[in-house]
Design a protein around this motif. Sequence first.
Motif, PDB file in Angstrom:
ATOM      1  N   THR A   1     -27.954  34.083 -20.594  1.00 34.88           N
ATOM      2  CA  THR A   1     -28.451  35.267 -21.412  1.00 34.88           C
ATOM      3  C   THR A   1     -27.495  36.676 -20.631  1.00 34.88           C
ATOM      4  O   THR A   1     -27.060  36.858 -19.728  1.00 34.88           O
ATOM      5  CB  THR A   1     -29.872  35.601 -21.159  1.00 34.88           C
TER       6      THR A   1
ATOM      7  N   HIS B   1     -35.853  33.997 -21.687  1.00 34.43           N
ATOM      8  CA  HIS B   1     -35.945  32.658 -20.425  1.00 34.43           C
ATOM      9  C   HIS B   1     -36.342  31.471 -21.325  1.00 34.43           C
ATOM     10  O   HIS B   1     -35.416  30.512 -21.362  1.00 34.43           O
ATOM     11  CB  HIS B   1     -36.998  32.713 -19.472  1.00 34.43           C
TER      12      HIS B   1
ATOM     13  N   SER C   1     -32.997  33.883 -16.778  1.00 40.12           N
ATOM     14  CA  SER C   1     -32.342  33.832 -18.123  1.00 40.12           C
ATOM     15  C   SER C   1     -30.700  34.171 -17.875  1.00 40.12           C
ATOM     16  O   SER C   1     -30.057  33.396 -18.556  1.00 40.12           O
ATOM     17  CB  SER C   1     -32.852  35.037 -18.922  1.00 40.12           C
TER      18      SER C   1
END
Length: 369
Positions: A171, A21, A166
């Motif tokens: 991500t 994160h 995230s």
Amino acid sequence: MATQPDVIVIGAGLIGCAISHALSRNGAQVLVLDASAPGSGASQASAGVLCPHIEAVPDSPLQQLGVASLGLYEQFIARVQRDAGLDVPFVRDGTLETADSDEGAAHLAQLAPQLTAQGVACTFADGRALRELEPLVGDTQRAGLLIETHGAVRVRDLVEALRVASLAFGTRFLEAERVSQVSTRPGVLLVRTHANRFEAPHVIVTAGAWSIRLPVDGQPAAPTHPVRGQLLRLQATAAAMLRRVLWGRECYLVPWGDEVLAGATVEDAGFDARATVAGVIQLCSAARALVPALADATFSEVRVGLRPGSPDALPMIGASHRAPGLIYATGHHRNGALLAPITADLVQRLVTDPGATIPAAVSPSRFAL
Ligand SMILES: Cc1cc2nc3c(=O)[nH]c(=O)nc-3n(C[C@H](O)[C@H](O)[C@H](O)COP(=O)(O)OP(=O)(O)OC[C@H]3O[C@@H](n4cnc5c(N)ncnc54)[C@H](O)[C@@H]3O)c2cc1C
């Protein structure tokens, strides 16, 4: 993200998710690989108590790190809640540590002025004052110490929020990708799983207790070891609603409304993460001695996790001095929830600036990594 990531994170526990994160909201392309599923290691069993003044001796490196991390918690939670759009239950209403012997009471009475001198808001309570603070404590408890700055967080909710936050920053999480080897190549690190190969200039080892099983070319293994912890999730009756975290000699109790977490065993059982009769009996007896009204609580769940122990009970956070780009963030043992914000901060600083200073006490170089 089809391109090569900037960072590969090995292990999607609380520590790996906090790091992904922090890095992705700072603009990095992050790939997180987990042997199983995010949050399925020690983190799913965590009680989430944030108590550096109980867990560490005064003025120790662990206490300093814990206090610094606790100081980051409000902003850490606010950020992840905002980025994920999810609620993460978090309280800062203190812990009440109790003593059931004269020696224990004397220790708490001695500790109170020491903590006060350090600027920590706390109150020593004799037997009568203890019962005013928490009327449900059992007859065996003789004194208590209220430490007002301590807190607690619901770790499963926190891990899920960190994962979702995230994802919002791009991500990528891959499950069932057990990393079998990390190798150095000019300018990059090569990460192999059973079926795939990935490359990135930075690789972060956040594999918890399993970090010792992660082979890195030309590098000794990170000396983590599993410390089994069993914890009960109970449903309390209306007569057993605790006011705040209660910390006894043989167990602690963490109330979330009518739910109470009762933890935790500390066992050397290798990588065996199964619940045992002995563990459950130990926790039931200790919980009932601390708060007799819990005898009527009902069972919701037994949780088991393997804490990532380290030889000196301090985490390993920092860059490898042998493999350029490799960073360790593991070995958080009993305090991974407490130390998640500062770990994410330190790792983010290292990725941005390889010359960033990290507290020497947690440097992986103490284990020749
Ligand atoms: C019962 C219990 C109570 C606790 N209570 C508290 C508390 O009150 N306060 C506190 O601060 N801390 C507490 N802790 C400690 C805290 O939970 C841990 O320190 C923390 O969860 C560690 O997080 P982690 O991400 O390092 O490890 P983990 O959560 O174990 O995550 C490691 C991840 O790495 C993955 N992995 C492993 N090997 C590989 C590989 N080769 N390739 C890819 N992935 C891999 C695993 O699948 C796992 O998902 C408690 C722990 C337990 C067990």
